[in-house]
Motif scaffolding. Structure first.
Motif, PDB file in Angstrom:
ATOM      1  N   ALA A   1      -6.815  -7.857  26.364  1.00  0.00           N
ATOM      2  CA  ALA A   1      -6.605  -7.584  24.941  1.00  0.00           C
ATOM      3  C   ALA A   1      -5.199  -7.980  24.523  1.00  0.00           C
ATOM      4  O   ALA A   1      -5.004  -8.712  23.552  1.00  0.00           O
ATOM      5  N   HIS A   2      -4.225  -7.525  25.280  1.00  0.00           N
ATOM      6  CA  HIS A   2      -2.855  -7.768  24.853  1.00  0.00           C
ATOM      7  C   HIS A   2      -2.421  -9.201  25.122  1.00  0.00           C
ATOM      8  O   HIS A   2      -1.635  -9.755  24.360  1.00  0.00           O
ATOM      9  N   SER A   3      -2.954  -9.812  26.183  1.00  0.00           N
ATOM     10  CA  SER A   3      -2.644 -11.228  26.407  1.00  0.00           C
ATOM     11  C   SER A   3      -3.196 -12.056  25.261  1.00  0.00           C
ATOM     12  O   SER A   3      -2.513 -12.948  24.748  1.00  0.00           O
ATOM     13  N   ALA A   4      -4.423 -11.772  24.859  1.00  0.00           N
ATOM     14  CA  ALA A   4      -5.036 -12.550  23.779  1.00  0.00           C
ATOM     15  C   ALA A   4      -4.218 -12.399  22.506  1.00  0.00           C
ATOM     16  O   ALA A   4      -3.955 -13.387  21.801  1.00  0.00           O
ATOM     17  N   LEU A   5      -3.795 -11.172  22.229  1.00  0.00           N
ATOM     18  CA  LEU A   5      -2.990 -10.926  21.031  1.00  0.00           C
ATOM     19  C   LEU A   5      -1.681 -11.704  21.118  1.00  0.00           C
ATOM     20  O   LEU A   5      -1.282 -12.406  20.181  1.00  0.00           O
ATOM     21  N   ALA A   6      -1.005 -11.621  22.274  1.00  0.00           N
ATOM     22  CA  ALA A   6       0.287 -12.287  22.444  1.00  0.00           C
ATOM     23  C   ALA A   6       0.131 -13.800  22.339  1.00  0.00           C
ATOM     24  O   ALA A   6       0.879 -14.463  21.614  1.00  0.00           O
ATOM     25  N   PHE A   7      -0.868 -14.352  23.042  1.00  0.00           N
ATOM     26  CA  PHE A   7      -1.083 -15.793  22.968  1.00  0.00           C
ATOM     27  C   PHE A   7      -1.419 -16.206  21.538  1.00  0.00           C
ATOM     28  O   PHE A   7      -0.976 -17.254  21.066  1.00  0.00           O
ATOM     29  N   GLY A   8      -2.185 -15.390  20.857  1.00  0.00           N
ATOM     30  CA  GLY A   8      -2.540 -15.683  19.475  1.00  0.00           C
ATOM     31  C   GLY A   8      -1.308 -15.741  18.594  1.00  0.00           C
ATOM     32  O   GLY A   8      -1.124 -16.680  17.805  1.00  0.00           O
ATOM     33  N   LEU A   9      -0.425 -14.751  18.747  1.00  0.00           N
ATOM     34  CA  LEU A   9       0.783 -14.704  17.919  1.00  0.00           C
ATOM     35  C   LEU A   9       1.682 -15.897  18.211  1.00  0.00           C
ATOM     36  O   LEU A   9       2.251 -16.498  17.294  1.00  0.00           O
ATOM     37  N   VAL A  10       1.788 -16.255  19.512  1.00  0.00           N
ATOM     38  CA  VAL A  10       2.597 -17.420  19.880  1.00  0.00           C
ATOM     39  C   VAL A  10       1.978 -18.690  19.304  1.00  0.00           C
ATOM     40  O   VAL A  10       2.668 -19.544  18.727  1.00  0.00           O
ATOM     41  N   ALA A  11       0.659 -18.800  19.417  1.00  0.00           N
ATOM     42  CA  ALA A  11      -0.038 -19.983  18.915  1.00  0.00           C
ATOM     43  C   ALA A  11       0.179 -20.139  17.417  1.00  0.00           C
ATOM     44  O   ALA A  11       0.388 -21.254  16.923  1.00  0.00           O
ATOM     45  N   VAL A  12       0.140 -19.021  16.693  1.00  0.00           N
ATOM     46  CA  VAL A  12       0.347 -19.084  15.245  1.00  0.00           C
ATOM     47  C   VAL A  12       1.737 -19.644  14.927  1.00  0.00           C
ATOM     48  O   VAL A  12       1.911 -20.439  14.000  1.00  0.00           O
ATOM     49  N   SER A  13       2.732 -19.280  15.758  1.00  0.00           N
ATOM     50  CA  SER A  13       4.101 -19.732  15.478  1.00  0.00           C
ATOM     51  C   SER A  13       4.253 -21.241  15.658  1.00  0.00           C
ATOM     52  O   SER A  13       5.166 -21.842  15.135  1.00  0.00           O
ATOM     53  N   PHE A  14       3.361 -21.853  16.418  1.00  0.00           N
ATOM     54  CA  PHE A  14       3.410 -23.296  16.599  1.00  0.00           C
ATOM     55  C   PHE A  14       2.924 -24.047  15.364  1.00  0.00           C
ATOM     56  O   PHE A  14       3.183 -25.232  15.203  1.00  0.00           O
ATOM     57  N   LEU A  15       2.189 -23.352  14.512  1.00  0.00           N
ATOM     58  CA  LEU A  15       1.603 -24.014  13.361  1.00  0.00           C
ATOM     59  C   LEU A  15       2.659 -24.171  12.279  1.00  0.00           C
ATOM     60  O   LEU A  15       2.641 -23.489  11.270  1.00  0.00           O
ATOM     61  N   SER A  16       3.588 -25.107  12.506  1.00  0.00           N
ATOM     62  CA  SER A  16       4.717 -25.208  11.592  1.00  0.00           C
ATOM     63  C   SER A  16       4.281 -25.766  10.239  1.00  0.00           C
ATOM     64  O   SER A  16       4.816 -25.406   9.201  1.00  0.00           O
ATOM     65  N   GLY A  17       3.276 -26.646  10.267  1.00  0.00           N
ATOM     66  CA  GLY A  17       2.872 -27.281   9.027  1.00  0.00           C
ATOM     67  C   GLY A  17       2.207 -26.321   8.042  1.00  0.00           C
ATOM     68  O   GLY A  17       2.312 -26.477   6.835  1.00  0.00           O
ATOM     69  N   VAL A  18       1.548 -25.321   8.589  1.00  0.00           N
ATOM     70  CA  VAL A  18       0.787 -24.420   7.729  1.00  0.00           C
ATOM     71  C   VAL A  18       1.599 -23.146   7.504  1.00  0.00           C
ATOM     72  O   VAL A  18       2.179 -22.602   8.431  1.00  0.00           O
ATOM     73  N   ARG A  19       1.609 -22.682   6.316  1.00  0.00           N
ATOM     74  CA  ARG A  19       2.245 -21.396   6.052  1.00  0.00           C
ATOM     75  C   ARG A  19       1.142 -20.342   6.061  1.00  0.00           C
ATOM     76  O   ARG A  19       0.219 -20.407   5.277  1.00  0.00           O
ATOM     77  N   ILE A  20       1.218 -19.428   7.001  1.00  0.00           N
ATOM     78  CA  ILE A  20       0.195 -18.388   6.946  1.00  0.00           C
ATOM     79  C   ILE A  20       0.853 -17.022   6.927  1.00  0.00           C
ATOM     80  O   ILE A  20       1.937 -16.814   7.460  1.00  0.00           O
ATOM     81  N   ASP A  21       0.171 -16.152   6.262  1.00  0.00           N
ATOM     82  CA  ASP A  21       0.655 -14.787   6.161  1.00  0.00           C
ATOM     83  C   ASP A  21       0.063 -14.002   7.326  1.00  0.00           C
ATOM     84  O   ASP A  21      -1.084 -13.575   7.289  1.00  0.00           O
ATOM     85  N   LEU A  22       0.858 -13.856   8.379  1.00  0.00           N
ATOM     86  CA  LEU A  22       0.374 -13.212   9.593  1.00  0.00           C
ATOM     87  C   LEU A  22      -0.083 -11.779   9.318  1.00  0.00           C
ATOM     88  O   LEU A  22      -1.089 -11.320   9.850  1.00  0.00           O
ATOM     89  N   MET A  23       0.674 -11.093   8.466  1.00  0.00           N
ATOM     90  CA  MET A  23       0.334  -9.702   8.138  1.00  0.00           C
ATOM     91  C   MET A  23      -1.101  -9.587   7.611  1.00  0.00           C
ATOM     92  O   MET A  23      -1.793  -8.614   7.878  1.00  0.00           O
ATOM     93  N   ALA A  24      -1.525 -10.615   6.878  1.00  0.00           N
ATOM     94  CA  ALA A  24      -2.866 -10.571   6.292  1.00  0.00           C
ATOM     95  C   ALA A  24      -3.929 -10.529   7.382  1.00  0.00           C
ATOM     96  O   ALA A  24      -4.979  -9.921   7.207  1.00  0.00           O
ATOM     97  N   TYR A  25      -3.632 -11.177   8.518  1.00  0.00           N
ATOM     98  CA  TYR A  25      -4.639 -11.180   9.588  1.00  0.00           C
ATOM     99  C   TYR A  25      -4.494  -9.975  10.507  1.00  0.00           C
ATOM    100  O   TYR A  25      -5.462  -9.517  11.095  1.00  0.00           O
ATOM    101  N   LEU A  26      -3.284  -9.466  10.626  1.00  0.00           N
ATOM    102  CA  LEU A  26      -3.095  -8.295  11.481  1.00  0.00           C
ATOM    103  C   LEU A  26      -3.607  -7.023  10.807  1.00  0.00           C
ATOM    104  O   LEU A  26      -4.185  -6.156  11.461  1.00  0.00           O
ATOM    105  N   PHE A  27      -3.361  -6.902   9.503  1.00  0.00           N
ATOM    106  CA  PHE A  27      -3.735  -5.660   8.827  1.00  0.00           C
ATOM    107  C   PHE A  27      -4.769  -5.849   7.729  1.00  0.00           C
ATOM    108  O   PHE A  27      -5.121  -4.911   7.035  1.00  0.00           O
TER     109      PHE A  27
END
Lengths: 264, 249
Positions: free
Chosen positions: A90-116
């Motif tokens: 569970a926590h590895s998937a979450l951590a890898f997911g968060l890291v993966a999102v940070s690589f998406l430099s071209g796209v602006r995403i609101d991480l909070m929207a997906y977490l909460f």
């Protein structure tokens, strides 16, 4: 009526509550709470992948959630204690997911929207996906209900009745993945498991049959969604967490009343 | 035609062979008891018969139209699952209220249909499980240590109930039991299992067989006898050559 964002939010919350009710009961009965958590946390990785490959977020999260659930099913019973395994995944998937999102430099995403969750931003298209997914989950669990219930009670009794518990487990896993994908917009990755477990747990003290518990969980979930949204509007609080708070209060109330009645 | 015919059955659990080249058959109406030490493959044998485990080798043939009722070892019902006895018996479907009442009566607990499963006593629960097994009008009843956790009185009365069921319905019974005195008095045939069939026959024959005595001893020497059995496996009734610790297929 779909023009009002509050109305769309309420309908989205109700949709998720309906899907989560029967599934949440099985999660509680089969002691799969951590399993639900792991599947939900994996969804953030799905979000990152969907954005990277410009796929539909629904499809991406569902695929990753399904993959996660299958991985857990396969790995369980191979030497690790289940809670350790799920904690790792569970926590590895979450951590890898968060890291993966940070690589998406071209796209602006609101991480909070997906977490909460971002229930107030639910569009008509989202509503369609949520209600479609909810209908699919209700149909799937309804169709397999008796077989699922028998395998939940005891696997050998299921075999003796000609039911393959492994197949039923797969149906449940699939329903779980759909629910995660559907609920991510409403309550977010971190609180999906709460929508599964809390209404079902709150329904337990007032139920005498499995079906009764599923219906009660659905009603509690829907009320939580509507009241939580209203409260979020009045007190200007985040919507997803407010819904979960209302469900938690329902759980507390029902547990206290339940223990008072049984103590009499 | 026998109800169930098992031929040359080997079962593996991972890399471990739990049953090796077991052959046996159950005829209609007879009571057969399986005895054997812990880990001797008794439960695995029943699980293969109900289809919960796949044979590694050999096969299990069920006579055409033969229905099997299965009473599992003590079963844990999660407190979080609310379910009445009647609903439990109705699963997975197709049972009428009449079927349910009839099965409960046969199992000796006619008044329990509205009770919650999680609130039954051990003895009541076993009878409800028996009722569940009886509801399909089985030709063969499988009991896996059905009286585990019951006190002596409870278990004696449970076996009386089984006896009565058999007299009323004429079904065959294949059971695993630890209670040797019950086994010896009630069974038509006893099978002594320890990874393979050590010996079988009428209770009198089995009780006097050296293999049986080696496994269960004659009183207090049982533990010692078990030890000797593992290392001195000299009986010659089976053709295969292997020893217990590494039962090669």
């Amino acid at each position: 009526m779909f023009d009002d964002f509050m109305m769309r939010a309420a309908l989205a919350g109700i949709g998720v509550a309906i899907a989560a009710a029967p599934l949440g009961c099985f999660v509680v009965w089969r002691r799969m709470a951590y399993f639900g958590d792991a599947t939900a946390h994996a969804a953030i990785l799905g979000v990152a992948l969907s954005l990277a490959f410009s796929m539909s977020i629904f499809i991406g999260t569902m695929a990753v959630a399904l993959l996660m659930a299958l991985t857990v099913s396969v790995l369980s019973g191979r030497g690790y204690a289940m809670d350790t395994l799920l904690g790792v995944l569970a926590h590895s998937a979450l951590a890898f997911g968060l890291v993966a999102v940070s690589f998406l430099s071209g796209v602006r995403i609101d991480l909070m929207a997906y977490l909460f969750g971002d229930i107030l931003a639910v569009s008509r298209g989202d509503l369609l996906v949520i209600w479609g997914g909810a209908a699919l989950v209700v149909m799937l669990t309804g169709w397999r209900w008796s077989a699922l219930l028998t395998s939940t009670l005891n696997e050998d009794l299921a075999y003796a009745s000609g039911i393959d518990p492994k197949r039923e487990q797969l149906a449940l896993t699939f329903a779980l993945a759909i629910t995660v994908a559907v609920a991510i917009k409403v309550v977010g990755v971190l609180l999906i498991a709460a929508m599964l477990i809390i209404p079902a747990a709150a329904a337990r003290p007032m139920s005498r049959t499995p079906e009764g518990m599923a219906v009660a969980a659905g009603i509690i979930g829907m009320l939580s969604a509507v009241i939580g949204l209203r409260a979020a509007y009045i007190f200007d609080t985040p919507a997803g967490p407010s819904i979960v708070c209302v469900a938690a209060i329902a759980f507390l109330t029902s547990s206290v009343i339940g223990s008072l009645i049984s103590a009499r | 035609m026998s109800l169930v015919q098992i031929e040359d059955l080997s079962v593996r659990y991972g890399a471990r062979t739990v049953l090796s080249r077991v052959s046996l058959s159950i005829q209609s109406g007879e009571i057969v008891t399986i005895v054997g030490p812990n880990g001797s493959g008794k439960t695995s044998l029943l699980r293969v018969i109900i289809g919960a485990m796949k044979p590694f080798q050999g096969h299990v043939k069920r006579g055409s139209g033969v229905t099997i009722g299965y009473v599992p070892q003590k079963l844990h019902i999660d407190e979080t699952l609310p379910i009445t006895v009647a609903r439990f018996l109705k699963l997975p479907g197709g049972r009428t209220a009449t079927d349910i009442d009839q099965a409960l009566t046969q199992a000796g607990v006619p008044d329990l249909s509205k009770a919650q499963l999680s609130q039954l006593s051990g003895g009541q629960f076993q009878r409800v499980l028996l009722a569940r097994a009886l509801i399909g009008k089985p030709d063969l009843l499988l009991l896996d240590e059905a009286t585990q956790g019951l006190d002596q009185r409870g278990s004696a009365s449970f076996y009386q109930q089984i006896d009565q069921v058999r007299q009323n319905t004429g079904c065959a019974v294949l059971m695993i039991s630890h209670e040797l005195h019950v086994v010896m008095s009630a069974s038509d045939r006893v099978i002594c299992l320890n990874g393979h069939v050590c010996c079988e026959g009428t209770p009198a024959v089995v009780a006097s067989a050296p293999e049986y005595r080696a496994l269960f001893g004659t009183g207090t020497g049982g533990a010692l006898a078990l030890y000797r059995h593992e290392h001195d496996h000299g009986h010659d009734h089976d053709k295969h050559t292997h020893n217990h610790t590494e039962a090669a297929e």
